[in-house]
Design an enzyme around this catalytic site. Structure first.
Site, PDB file in Angstrom:
ATOM      1  CG  LEU A  67      65.654  -2.901  -6.030  1.00  0.00           C
ATOM      2  CD1 LEU A  67      66.754  -1.971  -5.479  1.00  0.00           C
ATOM      3  CD2 LEU A  67      65.820  -4.222  -5.703  1.00  0.00           C
ATOM      4  CB  SER A  68      60.374   2.257  -5.740  1.00  0.00           C
ATOM      5  OG  SER A  68      61.000   1.830  -4.466  1.00  0.00           O
ATOM      6  CD  GLU A  69      62.499  -1.784 -10.060  1.00  0.00           C
ATOM      7  OE1 GLU A  69      61.255  -2.175  -9.322  1.00  0.00           O
ATOM      8  OE2 GLU A  69      63.485  -2.103  -9.815  1.00  0.00           O
TER       9      GLU A  69
ATOM     10  CD  GLN B  98      70.216  -2.991 -11.828  1.00  0.00           C
ATOM     11  OE1 GLN B  98      69.750  -4.075 -11.239  1.00  0.00           O
ATOM     12  NE2 GLN B  98      71.306  -2.454 -11.019  1.00  0.00           N
TER      13      GLN B  98
ATOM     14  CG  HIS C 194      67.440 -11.916 -15.554  1.00  0.00           C
ATOM     15  ND1 HIS C 194      66.918 -12.927 -14.629  1.00  0.00           N
ATOM     16  CD2 HIS C 194      68.256 -10.943 -14.675  1.00  0.00           C
ATOM     17  CE1 HIS C 194      66.870 -12.297 -13.039  1.00  0.00           C
ATOM     18  NE2 HIS C 194      67.487 -11.104 -13.347  1.00  0.00           N
TER      19      HIS C 194
ATOM     20  CD  GLU D 109      66.705  -0.727  -9.418  1.00  0.00           C
ATOM     21  OE1 GLU D 109      66.936  -1.882  -9.895  1.00  0.00           O
ATOM     22  OE2 GLU D 109      65.173  -0.515  -9.499  1.00  0.00           O
TER      23      GLU D 109
HETATM   24  C1  LIG Z   1      62.103  -5.410  -9.133  1.00  0.00           C
HETATM   25  C2  LIG Z   1      63.393  -5.674  -9.352  1.00  0.00           C
HETATM   26  N1  LIG Z   1      64.411  -4.616  -9.460  1.00  0.00           N
HETATM   27  C3  LIG Z   1      65.604  -4.816  -9.740  1.00  0.00           C
HETATM   28  C4  LIG Z   1      66.279  -5.860  -9.831  1.00  0.00           C
HETATM   29  C5  LIG Z   1      67.617  -6.128 -10.082  1.00  0.00           C
HETATM   30  N2  LIG Z   1      68.135  -6.845  -9.077  1.00  0.00           N
HETATM   31  C6  LIG Z   1      68.489  -8.084  -8.476  1.00  0.00           C
HETATM   32  S1  LIG Z   1      69.089  -8.494  -7.147  1.00  0.00           S
HETATM   33  C7  LIG Z   1      68.941  -6.890  -6.819  1.00  0.00           C
HETATM   34  C8  LIG Z   1      69.400  -6.334  -5.386  1.00  0.00           C
HETATM   35  C9  LIG Z   1      68.550  -6.939  -4.417  1.00  0.00           C
HETATM   36  O1  LIG Z   1      68.783  -6.267  -3.299  1.00  0.00           O
HETATM   37  P1  LIG Z   1      68.360  -7.126  -1.761  1.00  0.00           P
HETATM   38  O2  LIG Z   1      66.522  -7.235  -2.045  1.00  0.00           O
HETATM   39  O3  LIG Z   1      68.632  -6.216  -0.522  1.00  0.00           O
HETATM   40  O4  LIG Z   1      68.775  -8.639  -1.794  1.00  0.00           O
HETATM   41  P2  LIG Z   1      70.384  -9.092  -1.619  1.00  0.00           P
HETATM   42  O5  LIG Z   1      70.834  -9.077  -2.819  1.00  0.00           O
HETATM   43  O6  LIG Z   1      71.203  -7.940  -0.714  1.00  0.00           O
HETATM   44  O7  LIG Z   1      70.288 -10.393  -0.855  1.00  0.00           O
HETATM   45  C10 LIG Z   1      68.695  -5.972  -7.747  1.00  0.00           C
HETATM   46  C11 LIG Z   1      68.602  -4.703  -7.925  1.00  0.00           C
HETATM   47  C12 LIG Z   1      65.293  -7.188  -9.905  1.00  0.00           C
HETATM   48  N3  LIG Z   1      65.745  -8.428  -9.915  1.00  0.00           N
HETATM   49  N4  LIG Z   1      63.821  -6.918  -9.728  1.00  0.00           N
END
Ligand SMILES: Cc1ncc(C[n+]2csc(CCOP(=O)(O)OP(=O)(O)O)c2C)c(N)n1
Ligand SMILES: Cc1ncc(C[n+]2csc(CCOP(=O)(O)OP(=O)(O)O)c2C)c(N)n1
Ligand SMILES: [Mg+2]
Ligand SMILES: [Mg+2]
Lengths: 324, 341, 324, 341
Positions: free
Chosen positions: A56-58, A80, A128, A29
């Site tokens: 976001l499909s780990e 991440q 985290h 990601e």
């Molecule tokens: C399952 C998962 N994958 C990755 C992350 C890291 N991460 C935190 S917020 C985020 C982006 C989320 O994007 P979105 O769902 O569009 O919400 P936005 O931040 O745009 O409001 C990521 C990749 C996480 N917290 N959980």
């Protein structure tokens, strides 16, 4: 000589291996934007066919990497945040890591799982801040935890070339470490071979990841009174038991400093094996996070929960007092 | 495509005379049927310790798929996978041996009945984690396309798998990256004891369509219907048209697993079983070929099964000292569970 | 007195608690048909509103249970196979178990995760044979592993009434155990309190789950020569350290028999803590699965990989020979 | 419904005079906007150590949702959740304090900016695991319905969450069991640096429809549009009509997280940002109320924010000895990380 920082070492290892072997590619990601700094410049160098930006499909892309590996590629999957390795633990430990056995040696899964930011990040909260490496060792997934830029380079290169799944943990607290290097000297570091960072005669301090630097500092501070040997296994699984035994033959006294939780953590295994099979003239000691500590959002609460130099110094003194 | 295909026909030792498509499909179905029936006997006799997930009743799906694939195409099978492997060309004797945990098994007995793989016919595996073969197949397909071949990957799973997150995630990845994959759902109406209507809100095909993957539902009891539908999806994937999803409506006559022979569960109506049995793929395929050819194929299949099971039963058992072999491709050795060991 | 089998004890505990507290309900796969035998008769007694049949969406229904718990219910979630707990490990360890902390005590998640079939089942293959409990202890998820029907009843009842997430492991190898009981005497067993199954003076054998019965058999066989104390912690996390210390005060010698993998397994923690803080007059020993063993499809290969009575007897003798 | 609603209005200390819907929505939007702007200052000053995920630009979604909910309805927010909580009625002072890790924080500083919860207004949490609030909300909704109330549960997540398996699984569970849940996707076009078109094959609403959940996409920059759409979905859930899915197209003006203030990423075009800024919900809502009322509300909001941030800054820090408090509801104590400790 140029300085090499920890994350630059990872970035360099990725670039060198992708250069060397067209079967190597990386997915994760925000890797195009190099959010974790590991992939800086790689999109430009190798293109979107080898630096794969994922949704976001780990779970999905972890299995996807297993499939790509079955088809002959050498995927590197970046996560991440530490907890993402919990989210895909089944895919790594129960699927990817069992393919070799389940296929009776017909198939192999040379995937590298890269966690460039292991451990606590000030105030990022309870979800985290973990160091989820002991569970990988328990399930027999090869696991490395480099303490220095040179080892980060060498262990990552080896992980990528290894034919089995390997998890590479890069502790956030080690990111600031820099080293003076001759780039030409950078080389693969074999799995399962520890490193004596400092020779000593009185006590063996086993430290992993960023704790190695704390151990070296404490050893230096105590140099007048006590001769501390600092042993960094570098690979958590398979562990360098011969290296540990050799050190304990000399010192007979053991302290383990590790940033994972105490209960069933890495330090537990080191103490257990030493107690079973190695020379110990005094009760060993652990310096770790509390049993099931969860670091949270408030530095003044979280710092005391992480193993520190003061605790290590006390433990070393206790072990020297102790006798059986 | 047919000439290239690596179905069970050759494997099943046809005397070499050119076989019609119908004969070919019948032979594969008969082979799977008899293989499963023999397997159940071997479970009863204790030679297959794990028990099995019989695919009796579902043979038309495997047969049709096998006939639509090339040997160099890659398959991810599942826990009910004996038919999938046989249709892809796996040697029945080595599969029996695998299920009995003998040294001559495809995977030296390390995969067993539950998750066999046979790389000699490009079956890359059968993960025990329901649904997770789909994302793996997507990764395989992506890698195949990247290497410039026209090989494709197929993933076969049940109706229970369509509610597994990783599988749904893989539909998005496969569609997003237009990988040459074919996703096949064998909808046999139950996931163990769970009826599909109690498990699936919306529709099964709708799950794929939501991610932009063309999807269709077909009769899974007719091997020619399966073959035609699969051949179309395979052709699309091969020609760079991206992934497809196929649902085949089928039915398992036996229990979910042979433990049902003794478990006495009551989740389905004997009426229902009888109804589906009346559409038996073996009979359907058999009715499409000359009676004498059918008889001949039956005899040939019987010989194949007898030879195969004897081969397995006569195969050497594994050496208990080898319990930790194959754990690592790199040959890493483990510490024993007792100190000093 | 009637006989109570292990699975019947679990079935009885579920029924009693659902009877006692309308907030308790159970969800899982094939629970209506009671495939694992734990829910026999419960659908009839409590109806489909409290015995919830779920699709194969383990992550989804694990989070779903967390939500139901946040809304005041007491879910029991059953998983058919050990690896399913790996599939949902993130949802349990990183989410459900952290809610209390992250909410600063505002919210609680009283969910019970029930694994009625832990460990190896002959020939069910590499993905169906694990004992994934050490990782739950490492992350501080309360974890119990009952060895007897009476303890299975008592610990499950306590788990259901506990306000935190609790994982209950029922080892397949213990299913055959039966006990003579007076049903009226069945009672909750507190978490974190071990049980001395057999008093002894020479050596302490810590055994968990079905290994307790092996330990008792070996202790009996050796009774002439050696006085073996058999200690069953019953709860893995939190562990009964006081109980262990009391036993070692007497014996000073320790052997741990545990069916999880050796590396960073439960036995590692027991040896480590004993070596650090308790009385040990000889090197302790573990009797476990090999480091990262994967039991597979072939009994003759898999049986030697599991801790057995012969290995335990040898370890006991070694520990008695040993001295510091 | 309006009279029962527990939006930021009351919280924001309106002088009590009955406020029009437009004024109410404007007040909530202004409160969130100023709260986030002040938060960024507090990040710069080091008082908020974690940094934040600012929702500036997306306030209309929170405001519309808040106005459509009753206080006793349950919300699962996400990492970009300050606006969600404020719109649900969370006290701004205690939220600032939470983000600063002070003893007076909603969760005594244990939730922080990333995953706050406020049970006093029925925000049950904001999990850091993207997408997993949806299955939790489904479980909450199921439990609420089971208890016979007409309360409903709402889950708010981003466009990145729609590719997370657990969320997709929860759509099936919610639809299968017809739970009173509303799923809201704030589609702000990016998941961190990932553009939605590089992440989503098929459509976002199609993911819900595939599981039989009615879904619609709406303008997320207009609070009245959000309110109307959400009120409809809430009414359906309340009356036993089952779950609904709503996509609101919106945009964040700031970076994904305040680390972008220094990170210098280039994943979006300044043009694009400017374009969306021209549809600013604060301006839109402001333009719908009398200028004098707008001025008055702005002044009142300013006082609320000043008072709130002062409250937080003056609040006591936590006692380092309390680092292991709240880990267990049962009050279990942990062993320290050093022997004998
Ligand atoms: C399952 C998962 N994958 C990755 C992350 C890291 N991460 C935190 S917020 C985020 C982006 C989320 O994007 P979105 O769902 O569009 O919400 P936005 O931040 O745009 O409001 C990521 C990749 C996480 N917290 N959980
Ligand atoms: C993720 C997961 N959940 C549950 C199981 C246990 N299990 C094995 S097969 C099966 C039923 C699968 O049903 P379906 O997908 O319809 O395939 P079928 O058995 O009908 O061929 C279950 C629940 C598993 N192996 N993996
Ligand atoms: Mg099925
Ligand atoms: Mg977004």
């Amino acid at each position: 000589m140029p300085y090499l920082s920890y994350l630059r070492a990872i970035n360099r290892a990725l670039g060198d291996e992708m250069e060397r072997d067209p079967a190597v590619f990386l997915m994760g990601e925000d890797v195009r934007e190099a959010l974790t700094n590991t992939t800086i410049g790689l999109l430009k160098r190798f293109g979107p066919e080898r630096i794969i930006e994922t949704p976001l499909s780990e779970q999905g892309f972890t299995d996807f990497a297993t499939g790509a590996a079955l088809a002959g590629l050498r995927p590197i999957v970046e996560y991440q945040i530490p907890f993402l390795l919990l989210l895909v633990f089944e895919q790594i430990a129960n699927q990817a890591n069992k393919v070799s056995l389940m296929s009776g040696g017909q198939a192999r899964v040379p995937v590298t799982y890269l966690l460039p930011a292991a451990g606590w990040r000030p105030a990022w909260g309870a979800q985290h801040s973990d160091q989820p490496y002991p569970m990988f060792g328990h399930f027999g997934v090869k696991t490395v935890l480099p303490a220095t830029p040179v080892d980060a380079y060498g262990l990552l290169v080896t992980a990528i070339r290894d034919d089995d799944p390997v998890v590479v943990f890069a502790p956030i607290a080690a990111h600031k470490v820099q080293e003076n290097v001759v780039f030409a000297d950078l080389a693969p570091v074999p799995l399962g071979v520890g490193r004596v960072h400092r020779e000593g005669a009185d006590v063996t301090v086993v430290a992993v990841g960023h704790c190695v630097h704390d151990a070296l500092a404490v050893a230096q501070d105590m140099a007048e009174e006590i001769s501390v040997e600092v042993f960094d296994p570098r690979t958590l699984y398979p562990f360098d038991w011969d290296g540990l035994a050799a050190s304990l033959e000399k010192t007979g006294r053991l302290v383990v400093m590790d940033d994972s939780n105490r209960f069933c953590g890495l330090a537990a295994e080191v103490l257990a094996t030493a107690a079973e099979e190695m020379r110990l003239v005094a009760p060993p000691r652990r310096v770790t996070r509390p049993d099931s500590a969860v670091l949270g959002c408030v530095p003044e609460l979280d710092l005391p929960l992480q193993p520190d130099r003061g605790q290590l110094a006390v433990a070393i003194k206790e072990v020297l007092k102790g006798a059986r | 495509m047919m000439d290239e295909q690596a179905g069970a026909a050759e494997q099943a030792g046809a005397a070499g005379q050119p076989e019609s498509l119908q004969e070919d499909l019948y032979r594969t179905i008969a082979l799977i049927r008899r293989f499963e029936e023999r397997s159940i006997e071997l479970v009863r006799s204790g030679d297959i310790v794990s028990g099995i997930h019989p695919c009796i009743g579902q043979e038309a799906v495997a047969a049709g798929i096998g006939a639509a694939l090339r040997r160099d195409d890659v398959m991810m099978a599942n826990h009910r996978g004996h038919g999938h492997l046989l249709a892809k060309g796996t040697d029945p004797g080595r599969l029996f041996a695998e299920m009995m945990g003998r040294a001559t098994g495809i995977a030296h007995g390390r995969g067993g009945s539950f998750h066999p793989s046979d790389l000699s016919v490009n079956v890359y595996g059968s993960t025990g984690t329901v649904g997770h073969g789909a994302p793996m197949a997507a990764g395989v397909a992506w890698a195949l396309a990247r290497s410039g071949t026209d090989r494709i990957a197929i993933s076969i799973f049940g109706d229970g798998a369509v509610n597994q997150g990783a599988l749904l995630e893989s539909f998005n990845l496969a569609s997003l990256w237009q990988v040459p994959a074919v996703f096949v759902c064998e909808n046999n109406l139950y996931a163990t004891t769970l009826p599909v209507q109690d498990a699936v809100a919306g529709s099964i095909t709708g799950r794929a369509e939501a991610f932009g993957i063309p999807a269709a539902s077909h009769d899974g009891m007719d091997p020619e219907v399966v073959l035609e539908a699969t051949a179309g999806a395979v052709a699309r994937a091969r020609s760079g048209g991206g992934p497809s999803f196929l649902e085949f409506k089928t039915y398992r006559y036996e229990g979910h697993h042979t433990f049902e022979l003794t478990a006495g569960l009551h989740y389905r109506d004997p009426e229902e079983v009888a109804q589906w049995r009346s559409r038996d793929p073996l009979e359907l395929a058999g009715s499409r070929i000359p009676a004498d050819r059918r008889k001949q194929i039956d005899e040939e299949v019987e010989i194949v099964i007898d030879t195969a099971s004897r081969f397995a039963l006569d195969s050497p058992r594994l050496d208990p000292a080898e319990g930790l072999d194959y754990l690592y491709s790199s040959g890493l050795r483990l510490r024993s569970g007792v100190s000093g060991g």
